[in-house]
Scaffold this active site. Structure first.
Site, PDB file in Angstrom:
ATOM      1  N   CYS A  92       0.826  -1.210   0.000  1.00 63.71           N
ATOM      2  CA  CYS A  92       0.000   0.000   0.000  1.00 63.71           C
ATOM      3  C   CYS A  92       0.858   1.257   0.000  1.00 63.71           C
ATOM      4  CB  CYS A  92      -0.935  -0.014   1.210  1.00 63.71           C
ATOM      5  SG  CYS A  92      -1.813   1.532   1.422  1.00 63.71           S
ATOM      6  N   LYS A 144       0.016   5.486  -5.978  1.00 62.23           N
ATOM      7  CA  LYS A 144      -0.989   5.507  -7.072  1.00 62.23           C
ATOM      8  C   LYS A 144      -1.915   6.715  -6.933  1.00 62.23           C
ATOM      9  CE  LYS A 144      -4.746   4.318  -6.275  1.00 62.23           C
ATOM     10  NZ  LYS A 144      -5.283   2.986  -6.042  1.00 62.23           N
ATOM     11  N   HIS A 179     -27.131  21.591  -0.423  1.00 58.43           N
ATOM     12  CA  HIS A 179     -27.186  22.164  -1.759  1.00 58.43           C
ATOM     13  C   HIS A 179     -26.229  23.327  -1.910  1.00 58.43           C
ATOM     14  CE1 HIS A 179     -29.110  23.059  -5.559  1.00 58.43           C
ATOM     15  NE2 HIS A 179     -29.129  24.336  -5.212  1.00 58.43           N
ATOM     16  N   GLU A 184      -7.068   2.117 -13.171  1.00 52.37           N
ATOM     17  CA  GLU A 184      -6.503   3.292 -12.494  1.00 52.37           C
ATOM     18  C   GLU A 184      -5.316   3.834 -13.300  1.00 52.37           C
ATOM     19  OE1 GLU A 184      -5.908   1.910  -8.467  1.00 52.37           O
ATOM     20  OE2 GLU A 184      -7.991   2.361  -7.939  1.00 52.37           O
ATOM     21  N   TYR A 191      -8.887  -3.270 -11.136  1.00 50.64           N
ATOM     22  CA  TYR A 191      -8.535  -2.038 -10.421  1.00 50.64           C
ATOM     23  C   TYR A 191      -7.281  -1.371 -10.993  1.00 50.64           C
ATOM     24  CZ  TYR A 191     -11.421  -3.152  -6.265  1.00 50.64           C
ATOM     25  OH  TYR A 191     -12.438  -3.400  -5.386  1.00 50.64           O
ATOM     26  N   CYS A 232      -1.474   1.711  -3.109  1.00 53.64           N
ATOM     27  CA  CYS A 232      -2.501   2.750  -2.913  1.00 53.64           C
ATOM     28  C   CYS A 232      -1.950   4.171  -2.830  1.00 53.64           C
ATOM     29  CB  CYS A 232      -3.279   2.501  -1.620  1.00 53.64           C
ATOM     30  SG  CYS A 232      -3.489   0.797  -1.164  1.00 53.64           S
ATOM     31  N   GLU A 257     -25.971  15.480  -2.796  1.00 54.30           N
ATOM     32  CA  GLU A 257     -27.390  15.661  -2.453  1.00 54.30           C
ATOM     33  C   GLU A 257     -28.288  14.724  -3.255  1.00 54.30           C
ATOM     34  OE1 GLU A 257     -29.252  19.464  -3.484  1.00 54.30           O
ATOM     35  OE2 GLU A 257     -27.659  19.821  -4.927  1.00 54.30           O
TER      36      GLU A 257
HETATM   37  P1  NDP Z   1      -8.174  -7.507 -10.501  1.00 53.89           P
HETATM   38  O1  NDP Z   1      -8.519  -8.800  -9.892  1.00 53.89           O
HETATM   39  O2  NDP Z   1      -8.896  -6.274 -10.102  1.00 53.89           O
HETATM   40  O3  NDP Z   1      -8.317  -7.636 -12.094  1.00 53.89           O
HETATM   41  C1  NDP Z   1      -7.629  -8.620 -12.796  1.00 53.89           C
HETATM   42  C2  NDP Z   1      -7.861  -8.428 -14.276  1.00 53.89           C
HETATM   43  O4  NDP Z   1      -6.988  -9.286 -14.985  1.00 53.89           O
HETATM   44  C3  NDP Z   1      -9.267  -8.768 -14.717  1.00 53.89           C
HETATM   45  O5  NDP Z   1      -9.636  -7.877 -15.733  1.00 53.89           O
HETATM   46  C4  NDP Z   1      -9.146 -10.197 -15.254  1.00 53.89           C
HETATM   47  O6  NDP Z   1      -9.996 -10.448 -16.331  1.00 53.89           O
HETATM   48  C5  NDP Z   1      -7.725 -10.193 -15.798  1.00 53.89           C
HETATM   49  N1  NDP Z   1      -7.050 -11.499 -15.668  1.00 53.89           N
HETATM   50  C6  NDP Z   1      -7.003 -12.282 -14.582  1.00 53.89           C
HETATM   51  N2  NDP Z   1      -6.232 -13.365 -14.814  1.00 53.89           N
HETATM   52  C7  NDP Z   1      -5.785 -13.264 -16.070  1.00 53.89           C
HETATM   53  C8  NDP Z   1      -4.947 -14.062 -16.893  1.00 53.89           C
HETATM   54  N3  NDP Z   1      -4.416 -15.196 -16.433  1.00 53.89           N
HETATM   55  N4  NDP Z   1      -4.696 -13.652 -18.142  1.00 53.89           N
HETATM   56  C9  NDP Z   1      -5.232 -12.500 -18.616  1.00 53.89           C
HETATM   57  N5  NDP Z   1      -6.018 -11.688 -17.878  1.00 53.89           N
HETATM   58  C10 NDP Z   1      -6.299 -12.070 -16.623  1.00 53.89           C
HETATM   59  O7  NDP Z   1      -6.597  -7.383 -10.291  1.00 53.89           O
HETATM   60  P2  NDP Z   1      -5.594  -6.137 -10.213  1.00 53.89           P
HETATM   61  O8  NDP Z   1      -4.277  -6.706 -10.565  1.00 53.89           O
HETATM   62  O9  NDP Z   1      -6.106  -4.981 -10.969  1.00 53.89           O
HETATM   63  O10 NDP Z   1      -5.613  -5.752  -8.669  1.00 53.89           O
HETATM   64  C11 NDP Z   1      -5.296  -6.742  -7.675  1.00 53.89           C
HETATM   65  C12 NDP Z   1      -6.022  -6.448  -6.390  1.00 53.89           C
HETATM   66  O11 NDP Z   1      -5.451  -5.314  -5.773  1.00 53.89           O
HETATM   67  C13 NDP Z   1      -7.499  -6.098  -6.576  1.00 53.89           C
HETATM   68  O12 NDP Z   1      -8.298  -7.224  -6.582  1.00 53.89           O
HETATM   69  C14 NDP Z   1      -7.775  -5.219  -5.392  1.00 53.89           C
HETATM   70  O13 NDP Z   1      -8.198  -6.013  -4.318  1.00 53.89           O
HETATM   71  C15 NDP Z   1      -6.432  -4.599  -5.075  1.00 53.89           C
HETATM   72  N6  NDP Z   1      -6.411  -3.182  -5.511  1.00 53.89           N
HETATM   73  C16 NDP Z   1      -7.316  -2.310  -4.971  1.00 53.89           C
HETATM   74  C17 NDP Z   1      -7.331  -0.998  -5.360  1.00 53.89           C
HETATM   75  C18 NDP Z   1      -8.348  -0.080  -4.759  1.00 53.89           C
HETATM   76  O14 NDP Z   1      -8.927  -0.416  -3.742  1.00 53.89           O
HETATM   77  N7  NDP Z   1      -8.616   1.077  -5.377  1.00 53.89           N
HETATM   78  C19 NDP Z   1      -6.386  -0.468  -6.334  1.00 53.89           C
HETATM   79  C20 NDP Z   1      -5.500  -1.471  -6.862  1.00 53.89           C
HETATM   80  C21 NDP Z   1      -5.521  -2.766  -6.450  1.00 53.89           C
HETATM   81  P3  NDP Z   1     -11.514 -10.963 -16.181  1.00 53.89           P
HETATM   82  O15 NDP Z   1     -12.175 -10.192 -15.079  1.00 53.89           O
HETATM   83  O16 NDP Z   1     -12.099 -10.696 -17.503  1.00 53.89           O
HETATM   84  O17 NDP Z   1     -11.399 -12.406 -15.857  1.00 53.89           O
END
Ligand code: NDP
Length: 450
Positions: free
Chosen positions: A45, A53, A439, A184, A180, A50, A444
């Site tokens: 983080c 970012k 407002h 982002e 995510y 976080c 709101e």
């Molecule tokens: P996410 O789980 O959010 O997204 C993963 C993405 O990668 C999805 O679009 C998925 O596709 C795709 N994917 C998964 N496996 C494969 C694969 N083997 N080959 C190709 N594509 C794949 O992961 P992130 O890496 O973005 O983030 C990890 C975690 O970090 C999040 O789950 C979250 O908990 C945390 N995080 C939180 C944030 C926040 O609170 N603002 C910010 C950043 C991270 P599909 O869905 O189509 O299967």
């Protein structure tokens, strides 16, 4: 808890959000605590997640603010952006926070080992330097690590670990994944002027978020110039003689990019940790299953945070670390309530939600009422931006209880945190309506939906 014949009452592996909280609280309860960290104190983080970012989001958002400023009478001359300044400012802030986290451990007399630690048995730890230590209780808080899909040339790609250190702003960025991290960074690079292509294996972005909001984000970001390629993961990446990357998506011709960011999820970081020596069972993804007291299948070993793959969010890891320390060392047993955890995606515009989505609510409650407000925020109207916000309340038709709130639009994470209290408290739509609007504000809309 007495030390018995162990070197420590508690040995924590991993000084991230969960590990630092558990260490300092256990120490404050009188335990003799040590923590090992192989990267930097602060964890994902603070060091590579976080916090940096969010600073990049702030930094990139000035593009929009400066553009809009003209509508308010401002003349901004010689507008220029310097990636090196933003990157170095962000990294300096990371150093500051790393110092503060270290200070917290020091102030609480938590011994620090800045090296990798592995488990050698129910009470045994070996440091990378070869030193053997023992502890009555071990807490595993090692977090998760980016998953890299297997394709030719993946070594030319970066992950969210490296993205904060780029030597220059890439002109053309390809991002694999649509979760995510992908959305982002798509927003950050797009705002900073890079040409961004998001490629995903399915045709969905942000799986798990409310469908209407996801559609709205897709429309807005496409209008802002982000290109999406669905149902086609990367097949190969080749480094060319001119330094550029040639990217081939399955079933497509190759095209050039300067940077390929992989954001396809994060995997619990349990490889080579020695958990088998203590009989700690692992789940399918390498995660450590724990009971509601954060205890693994080995009675002296506990785990909190992303390594348990419950909810991969910092505030959850912090609560788990606190509950563990209070329960095991403070004689104040605590469990975590995982219901109604608010979350946000700091895309541009950002999106946030708490409670059940419309789909989840219909599955669970059947009879559900949905209230929406689809509006153009005042500041967008004034700046001649066509982008519209969308707020949704999901209500149980039988009890009138608000089951979920979902929103996309400027500042939605800031607004959502406050309304999450109402959803968590189980308030009804009628109680929302009894609250007088503030407002003029975007928030709101939450009390004006008919
Ligand atoms: P996410 O789980 O959010 O997204 C993963 C993405 O990668 C999805 O679009 C998925 O596709 C795709 N994917 C998964 N496996 C494969 C694969 N083997 N080959 C190709 N594509 C794949 O992961 P992130 O890496 O973005 O983030 C990890 C975690 O970090 C999040 O789950 C979250 O908990 C945390 N995080 C939180 C944030 C926040 O609170 N603002 C910010 C950043 C991270 P599909 O869905 O189509 O299967």
């Amino acid at each position: 808890m007495a030390t018995d014949n162990y070197d420590y009452d508690l040995f924590v592996i991993g000084a991230g959000s969960g590990g630092v909280r558990a260490s300092r609280v256990a120490a404050a309860h009188g335990a003799r605590v040590a923590v090992a960290e192989e990267h930097r104190v602060g964890g994902t983080c603070v060091i590579r997640g976080c916090v940096p970012k969010k600073l990049l989001v702030y930094g990139s958002h000035f593009a929009e603010e400066l553009q809009d400023a003209a509508h308010y009478g401002w003349t901004v001359q010689g507008m220029q952006f310097d990636w090196n300044v933003l990157r170095d400012t962000v990294l300096r802030d990371v150093d500051r926070l790393n110092g503060l986290y270290t200070q917290t451990l020091e102030n609480n007399h938590v011994e620090r080992f800045l090296e990798r630690a592995t488990i050698t048995g129910p009470h045994g730890i070996r440091l990378a330097s070869g030193r053997e230590l023992t502890a009555k209780v071990i807490l595993v808080a090692v977090g998760a690590w980016p998953v890299l899909p297997a394709f030719e040339g993946v070594e030319h790609c970066i992950t969210s670990n490296e993205v904060f250190h780029l030597p220059e702003l890439p002109r053309r960025v390809v991002i694999q994944g649509a979760g995510y991290i992908a959305l982002e960074f798509a927003g950050i690079f797009n705002a900073l002027g890079s040409q961004v292509t998001v490629v995903n294996r399915s045709d969905q972005i942000l799986r798990g978020y409310d469908e209407a909001l996801r559609d709205r984000l897709l429309q807005i970001t496409m209008a802002r110039g982000i290109t999406y390629r669905f149902n086609c993961p990367i097949e190969k990446v080749v480094r060319q003689d001119n330094g550029a990357l040639s990217v081939t998506l399955c079933g497509h011709d190759a095209f050039e990019a300067d940077c390929v960011l992989i954001a396809t999820g994060r995997k619990p970081k349990t490889d080579g940790l020695g958990l088998e020596t203590a009989g700690v069972a692992l789940g399918e993804k390498g995660e450590i299953p724990v009971d509601e007291g954060n205890r693994t299948t080995c009675p002296s070993i506990y785990a909190v945070g992303d390594v348990t793959d419950r909810v991969q969010l910092t505030p959850v890891a912090i609560r788990e670390g606190q509950a563990f320390a209070d329960t095991v060392f403070g004689n104040k047993p605590q469990t975590i309530d995982y219901d109604c955890i608010p979350s946000a995606v700091f895309s541009q515009p950002p999106l946030a939600g708490v409670g059940l989505t419309e789909g989840q609510a219909r599955n669970r409650y059947g009879n559900v009422k949905v209230y929406t407000s689809d509006f153009r925020p005042m500041k967008n109207v004034f700046a001649e931006r066509m982008e519209r916000g969308l707020y949704k309340l999901v209500v149980d038709a039988q009890t009138d209880r608000v089951l979920g709130v979902h929103m996309i639009g400027p500042d939605s994470p800031e607004i959502l945190q406050a309304v999450a209290i109402a959803v968590k408290a189980g308030l009804t739509k009628a109680q929302f309506d009894q609250t007088v609007a503030l407002h003029p504000s975007m928030a709101e809309e939450l009390v004006l939906m008919k």
